[in-house]
Design a protein around this motif. Sequence first.
Motif, mmCIF file in Angstrom:
data_model
loop_
_atom_site.group_PDB
_atom_site.id
_atom_site.type_symbol
_atom_site.label_atom_id
_atom_site.label_comp_id
_atom_site.label_asym_id
_atom_site.label_seq_id
_atom_site.Cartn_x
_atom_site.Cartn_y
_atom_site.Cartn_z
ATOM 1 N N UNK A 38 0.830 -1.204 0.000
ATOM 2 C CA UNK A 38 0.000 0.000 0.000
ATOM 3 C C UNK A 38 0.866 1.257 0.000
ATOM 4 N N UNK A 39 1.907 1.266 0.817
ATOM 5 C CA UNK A 39 2.809 2.412 0.873
ATOM 6 C C UNK A 39 3.498 2.630 -0.474
ATOM 7 N N UNK A 40 3.938 1.564 -1.110
ATOM 8 C CA UNK A 40 4.630 1.695 -2.402
ATOM 9 C C UNK A 40 3.674 2.146 -3.500
ATOM 10 N N UNK A 41 2.430 1.696 -3.440
ATOM 11 C CA UNK A 41 1.431 2.170 -4.418
ATOM 12 C C UNK A 41 1.191 3.660 -4.226
ATOM 13 N N UNK B 247 -2.855 11.653 5.743
ATOM 14 C CA UNK B 247 -4.241 11.208 5.806
ATOM 15 C C UNK B 247 -4.400 9.808 5.213
ATOM 16 N N UNK B 248 -3.560 9.449 4.267
ATOM 17 C CA UNK B 248 -3.659 8.133 3.641
ATOM 18 C C UNK B 248 -3.189 7.017 4.569
ATOM 19 N N UNK B 249 -2.524 7.363 5.653
ATOM 20 C CA UNK B 249 -2.096 6.322 6.593
ATOM 21 C C UNK B 249 -3.273 5.775 7.401
ATOM 22 N N UNK B 250 -4.422 6.410 7.327
ATOM 23 C CA UNK B 250 -5.603 5.879 8.011
ATOM 24 C C UNK B 250 -5.993 4.506 7.467
ATOM 25 N N UNK B 251 -5.744 4.274 6.183
ATOM 26 C CA UNK B 251 -6.076 2.979 5.590
ATOM 27 C C UNK B 251 -5.173 1.870 6.131
ATOM 28 N N UNK B 252 -4.030 2.242 6.717
ATOM 29 C CA UNK B 252 -3.167 1.239 7.354
ATOM 30 C C UNK B 252 -3.928 0.507 8.453
ATOM 31 N N UNK B 253 -4.807 1.210 9.155
ATOM 32 C CA UNK B 253 -5.617 0.588 10.193
ATOM 33 C C UNK B 253 -6.568 -0.457 9.636
ATOM 34 N N UNK C 155 5.184 3.513 17.292
ATOM 35 C CA UNK C 155 4.174 3.743 18.335
ATOM 36 C C UNK C 155 2.768 3.691 17.742
ATOM 37 N N UNK C 156 2.590 4.257 16.552
ATOM 38 C CA UNK C 156 1.278 4.197 15.903
ATOM 39 C C UNK C 156 0.881 2.746 15.628
ATOM 40 N N UNK C 157 1.828 1.938 15.176
ATOM 41 C CA UNK C 157 1.547 0.530 14.915
ATOM 42 C C UNK C 157 1.234 -0.245 16.181
ATOM 43 N N UNK C 158 2.004 0.006 17.236
ATOM 44 C CA UNK C 158 1.759 -0.691 18.502
ATOM 45 C C UNK C 158 0.414 -0.275 19.108
#
Length: 154
Positions: free
Chosen positions: A21-24, A35-41, A123-126
Amino acid sequence: MKKYSIPIKYGVAISAGLIAYFLILSLFNLHINPIYSLFNGVIMGYGMFEAIKHYQLQQGKKFKYQKGFMALLLTGFNATIIFTIFFGIYATEINPDFPDNLLTMWRTDYGTGIGIILFVVAIMGFATTLVLALTFMQLFKDSWNTKSSQKHSV
């Protein structure tokens, strides 16, 4: 080693999804917009849900809340560690200008570098892992509202 197979397998799969997702996003130069890091969740949530579902099927009647919770924590922590390592390699070796583009408004006010960026990513991932683990375990735990548990409490 068998008891760690689900957290390792699903942790690697989640991190592969996060990296893809990050590479795309980076292909379209959208990876600098937080804001696109919200989809990581969403990616993390789907992978962790599948992991606990698989773990519960594997354990059957022996499924315990504590063991399921630990399996989820290990799954999310594995994914977070792998993604943080990738993020560090990407930000320092593949695209060294990435931290400057990401932190344009903070660069002048604070002394932020790659170390603090990696710390925040981890920290966000944990934190996401902990919240999702607590949430999913509410779906997969045994109910205490059964006739047998009511007999024991009286």
